[in-house]
Design a protein around this motif. Structure first.
Motif, PDB file in Angstrom:
ATOM      1  N   UNK A  60       0.819  -1.217   0.000  1.00 23.96           N
ATOM      2  CA  UNK A  60       0.000   0.000   0.000  1.00 23.96           C
ATOM      3  C   UNK A  60       0.849   1.262   0.000  1.00 23.96           C
ATOM      4  N   UNK A  61       1.969   1.237   0.735  1.00 30.45           N
ATOM      5  CA  UNK A  61       2.795   2.442   0.858  1.00 30.45           C
ATOM      6  C   UNK A  61       4.071   2.381   0.017  1.00 30.45           C
ATOM      7  N   UNK A  62       4.049   1.554  -0.994  1.00 28.28           N
ATOM      8  CA  UNK A  62       5.166   1.541  -1.932  1.00 28.28           C
ATOM      9  C   UNK A  62       5.064   2.745  -2.863  1.00 28.28           C
ATOM     10  N   UNK A  63       6.205   3.148  -3.393  1.00 28.86           N
ATOM     11  CA  UNK A  63       6.227   4.259  -4.348  1.00 28.86           C
ATOM     12  C   UNK A  63       5.841   3.777  -5.735  1.00 28.86           C
ATOM     13  N   UNK A  64       5.172   4.643  -6.462  1.00 29.32           N
ATOM     14  CA  UNK A  64       4.861   4.336  -7.853  1.00 29.32           C
ATOM     15  C   UNK A  64       6.158   4.245  -8.649  1.00 29.32           C
ATOM     16  N   UNK A  65       6.166   3.396  -9.661  1.00 33.82           N
ATOM     17  CA  UNK A  65       7.310   3.320 -10.567  1.00 33.82           C
ATOM     18  C   UNK A  65       6.938   4.021 -11.870  1.00 33.82           C
ATOM     19  N   UNK A  66       7.715   3.803 -12.910  1.00 27.99           N
ATOM     20  CA  UNK A  66       7.502   4.552 -14.147  1.00 27.99           C
ATOM     21  C   UNK A  66       6.134   4.300 -14.770  1.00 27.99           C
ATOM     22  N   UNK A  67       5.698   3.032 -14.784  1.00 26.63           N
ATOM     23  CA  UNK A  67       4.395   2.702 -15.347  1.00 26.63           C
ATOM     24  C   UNK A  67       3.345   2.794 -14.257  1.00 26.63           C
ATOM     25  N   UNK A  68       2.322   3.654 -14.411  1.00 24.95           N
ATOM     26  CA  UNK A  68       1.321   3.819 -13.352  1.00 24.95           C
ATOM     27  C   UNK A  68       0.547   2.531 -13.095  1.00 24.95           C
ATOM     28  N   UNK A  69       0.245   2.287 -11.825  1.00 24.45           N
ATOM     29  CA  UNK A  69      -0.551   1.131 -11.447  1.00 24.45           C
ATOM     30  C   UNK A  69       0.280  -0.137 -11.323  1.00 24.45           C
ATOM     31  N   UNK A  70      -0.396  -1.228 -10.922  1.00 26.57           N
ATOM     32  CA  UNK A  70       0.288  -2.518 -10.822  1.00 26.57           C
ATOM     33  C   UNK A  70       0.766  -2.927 -12.205  1.00 26.57           C
ATOM     34  N   UNK A  71       2.009  -3.393 -12.291  1.00 27.31           N
ATOM     35  CA  UNK A  71       2.538  -3.755 -13.604  1.00 27.31           C
ATOM     36  C   UNK A  71       3.504  -4.919 -13.488  1.00 27.31           C
ATOM     37  N   UNK A  72       3.894  -5.466 -14.645  1.00 27.93           N
ATOM     38  CA  UNK A  72       4.733  -6.653 -14.691  1.00 27.93           C
ATOM     39  C   UNK A  72       6.192  -6.361 -14.399  1.00 27.93           C
ATOM     40  N   UNK A  79      -3.589  11.402  -0.926  1.00 26.40           N
ATOM     41  CA  UNK A  79      -2.390  10.685  -0.487  1.00 26.40           C
ATOM     42  C   UNK A  79      -2.278   9.314  -1.167  1.00 26.40           C
ATOM     43  N   UNK A  80      -1.120   9.075  -1.756  1.00 24.50           N
ATOM     44  CA  UNK A  80      -0.887   7.827  -2.475  1.00 24.50           C
ATOM     45  C   UNK A  80      -1.289   7.854  -3.931  1.00 24.50           C
ATOM     46  N   UNK A  81      -2.049   8.843  -4.341  1.00 24.83           N
ATOM     47  CA  UNK A  81      -2.562   8.886  -5.715  1.00 24.83           C
ATOM     48  C   UNK A  81      -1.471   9.284  -6.714  1.00 24.83           C
ATOM     49  N   UNK A  82      -1.588   8.723  -7.913  1.00 25.98           N
ATOM     50  CA  UNK A  82      -0.671   9.043  -9.010  1.00 25.98           C
ATOM     51  C   UNK A  82      -1.452   9.648 -10.164  1.00 25.98           C
ATOM     52  N   UNK A  83      -0.918  10.711 -10.744  1.00 28.64           N
ATOM     53  CA  UNK A  83      -1.492  11.315 -11.955  1.00 28.64           C
ATOM     54  C   UNK A  83      -0.406  11.383 -13.017  1.00 28.64           C
ATOM     55  N   UNK A  84      -0.826  11.304 -14.273  1.00 27.19           N
ATOM     56  CA  UNK A  84       0.131  11.310 -15.386  1.00 27.19           C
ATOM     57  C   UNK A  84      -0.300  12.300 -16.456  1.00 27.19           C
ATOM     58  N   UNK A  85       0.690  12.842 -17.160  1.00 30.41           N
ATOM     59  CA  UNK A  85       0.459  13.667 -18.328  1.00 30.41           C
ATOM     60  C   UNK A  85       1.162  13.023 -19.520  1.00 30.41           C
ATOM     61  N   UNK A  86       0.474  13.025 -20.673  1.00 30.49           N
ATOM     62  CA  UNK A  86       1.058  12.436 -21.871  1.00 30.49           C
ATOM     63  C   UNK A  86       1.755  13.516 -22.688  1.00 30.49           C
ATOM     64  N   UNK A  87       3.010  13.232 -23.056  1.00 27.58           N
ATOM     65  CA  UNK A  87       3.785  14.112 -23.914  1.00 27.58           C
ATOM     66  C   UNK A  87       4.247  13.310 -25.118  1.00 27.58           C
ATOM     67  N   UNK A  88       4.893  14.001 -26.071  1.00 27.94           N
ATOM     68  CA  UNK A  88       5.315  13.333 -27.303  1.00 27.94           C
ATOM     69  C   UNK A  88       6.759  13.694 -27.607  1.00 27.94           C
TER      70      UNK A  88
END
Length: 549
Positions: free
Chosen positions: A411-423, A500-509
């Motif tokens: 629950x209190x882990x930091x987000x990594x590059x890919x948002x959400x649970x990932x492989x 708290x704990x939430x991640x938001x992302x912006x898409x760039x090109x």
């Protein structure tokens, strides 16, 4: 068809795939640098610093496109003579439904063409060798139950990462504990908790382990052994402040030697070690080892340990391929991957189903045998950080169940590059500091957690990517500004109502991979309006991105 033939058919398919992987590995190794440089004896005062992360988004193994040609149909019938000289028959395991059926088998083993090598009463499993193939085949043919032999798969400590995997990755040095938010005052962490380390053994004379309660069991029957790998794991978990202090310095250790001097072992011996650890009350079982075979006896040992209340933690492997090692891939095992000091999943770490969490695994300073201090890289070291964190949380949260303690880490882990649970990093990256501060109100901590490029969208030309921001504090964040600069262009974004704990992302090109192969420099800065950030170090990020051609 006899059960021995069925088993051999399955193993032929499995070994064919293993042979292919081995050949690809050998081919890659033939033109790479020697990986032995990545366990380096160090001067404790030396630590290399990199001004920014260099991110080649091209993995020499992950990007390898090879077609596998296998027979469309395996011959269903095998002449028993084909099996006579097979090394597979030298080391098999056989499980039983009841203790009584196992005892009956043991009493008649030699008469039926078997030699018993070992046994486990708890797992109702026998390790055996086939002496007379005809007699053994007749035994299985006449059995009415579902007894079926299985190969005793090999396991080993993960190979050290190859040279090209570590290029551009930022080492932790002596700062891994600080990076995951572990406070300096932690002498009592882990008190009353027993951690079992199934490995190559531990150098008990190392000064970094002075004062640590260590019990030893040798499941290989003696003999000389290189104990460096096991010593490093013990140091990360429970080392004292004479070197690099462990995460849980007051935890007691149970060292169970299951790997030989070359770091090699077998599934049955590891399974017996897991059972022994659980029977001796180990709340955490560290397995910085693995293999490619889905061993039934190893799975049963994991299930046994979990039923006894033990948490099993295992490394996902260092080959940099899709496919997590066993036992990390099993249910009820916490599969651990590695990240570098920029929070990026290590390119040498395996990925896919079975990855649950990430921890420091690049250039970590730790003890080694013969009073050495080394820079240690691999998913082995990352696994030890998770085991140490579990031990510390169990000791300080006695009212929580073992599963609830694991949930705290997730629950209190930091987000990594890919948002959400990932492989790649599973639930995220270990952050002990966030666990410690979870009940402290009004802590403001915004963080840039990285840039994510979807491999499916890296097809040349204009490539989209995500810049992600996470609220790693305990207070809501409003009016948070993000500035991203690359190719002379500055982009500005505002985030409000960030939970708290939430991640938001912006898409760039990103258009192209940079001039003359130098890559594209991306600089980002996060600012909190009217609020003091408790950890400003994670508010900026500078990366040079090299996209594949």
């Amino acid at each position: 068809m006899t059960k021995l033939k069925i088993m051999f058919n399955r193993l032929l398919i499995g070994f064919g795939l293993l042979l292919f992987i081995f050949l690809v590995f050998k081919l890659g190794k033939s033109f790479t640098k020697d990986s032995s440089e990545f366990v380096q004896t160090l001067n404790p005062q030396e630590s290399a610093e990199l001004p920014e992360e260099m991110v080649p988004l091209s993995n020499p193994i992950k990007d390898l496109n090879v077609e596998i040609s296998l027979p469309s149909q395996i011959e269903r019938e095998l002449d028993l003579s084909m099996l006579v000289d097979s090394p597979i028959l030298e080391d098999l395991t056989l499980g039983f439904a009841t203790t009584q059926s196992m005892q009956t088998f043991l009493a008649q083993a030699e008469a039926n063409g078997f030699r018993v090598r070992d046994r486990s009463a708890e797992l109702k499993t026998v390790r055996l060798r086939v002496l007379d193939l005809d007699q053994a085949s007749r035994y299985f043919d006449k059995m009415e139950n579902e007894e079926e032999p299985h190969y005793n798969y090999r396991v080993r400590s993960p190979e050290l990462p190859r040279a090209e995997f570590l290029e551009g990755e930022k080492s932790f040095g002596a700062n891994a504990d600080e990076w995951i938010g572990v406070p300096e005052e932690r002498n009592d962490w882990g008190r009353g908790v027993k951690v079992a380390i199934l490995d190559s053994g531990i150098d008990l004379s190392h000064s970094n382990l002075d004062g640590v309660s260590i019990e030893e069991i040798d499941m290989l029957g003696g003999g000389s052994s290189s104990r460096g790998h096991g010593t490093a794991i013990a140091s990360i978990i429970s080392g004292n402040d004479s070197g690099i202090m462990g995460i849980a310095p007051s935890a007691s250790l149970l060292s169970i030697r299951v790997l030989d001097g070359k770091g090699q072992g077998d599934s049955f011996t590891v399974a017996k070690g897991i059972v022994e650890a659980a029977n001796r009350g180990a709340q955490v079982i560290n397995l910085s080892l693995g293999g490619t075979g889905e061993s039934i006896v190893l799975k049963n040992a994991v299930d046994y340990a979990r039923a006894q209340g033990s948490l099993v933690v295992a490394a996902v492997g260092n080959e940099g391929v899709s496919g997590v090692s066993y036992p990390a891939k099993f249910d009820h095992v916490i599969g651990v991957t590695s990240v570098d000091a920029n929070g990026r999943q290590s390119s040498f770490a395996n990925y896919g189903e079975g990855v649950d969490i990430a921890a420091p695994g690049v250039g970590v300073f730790t003890a080694w045998e013969d009073e050495a201090l080394v820079s240690f890289s691999g998913t082995s070291s990352a696994t030890a950080f998770i085991s140490g964190a579990l031990a510390s949380e169990i000791s300080r949260n006695p009212n929580l169940s073992s599963d609830q303690v694991v949930d705290l880490l997730y629950k209190y882990s930091n987000e990594s590059e890919k948002p959400g649970f990932d492989e790649f990093t599973g639930n995220g990256i270990l952050n002990v500091g966030r666990i410690e501060n979870r009940n402290v109100p009004n802590l403001h901590d915004g963080a840039i957690v990285g840039y994510y490029f979807d491999p499916e969208e890296m097809k040349g030309g204009t490539t989209p990517f995500l810049v992600s921001v996470q609220n790693q504090g305990t207070a809501w964040l409003n009016n948070v500004s993000l500035e991203v600069e690359y190719r002379g262009v500055v982009k500005n974004y505002i985030f409000n109502n960030l939970d708290p704990g939430e991640t938001r992302s912006e898409k760039l090109f990103l258009d192209g991979s940079g001039e003359s192969g130098k890559g594209v420099r991306i600089s980002s800065q996060l600012r909190l309006s009217g609020q003091t950030d408790i950890y400003p170090e994670n508010n900026s990020r500078v990366s040079t991105i090299s996209l594949p051609d």
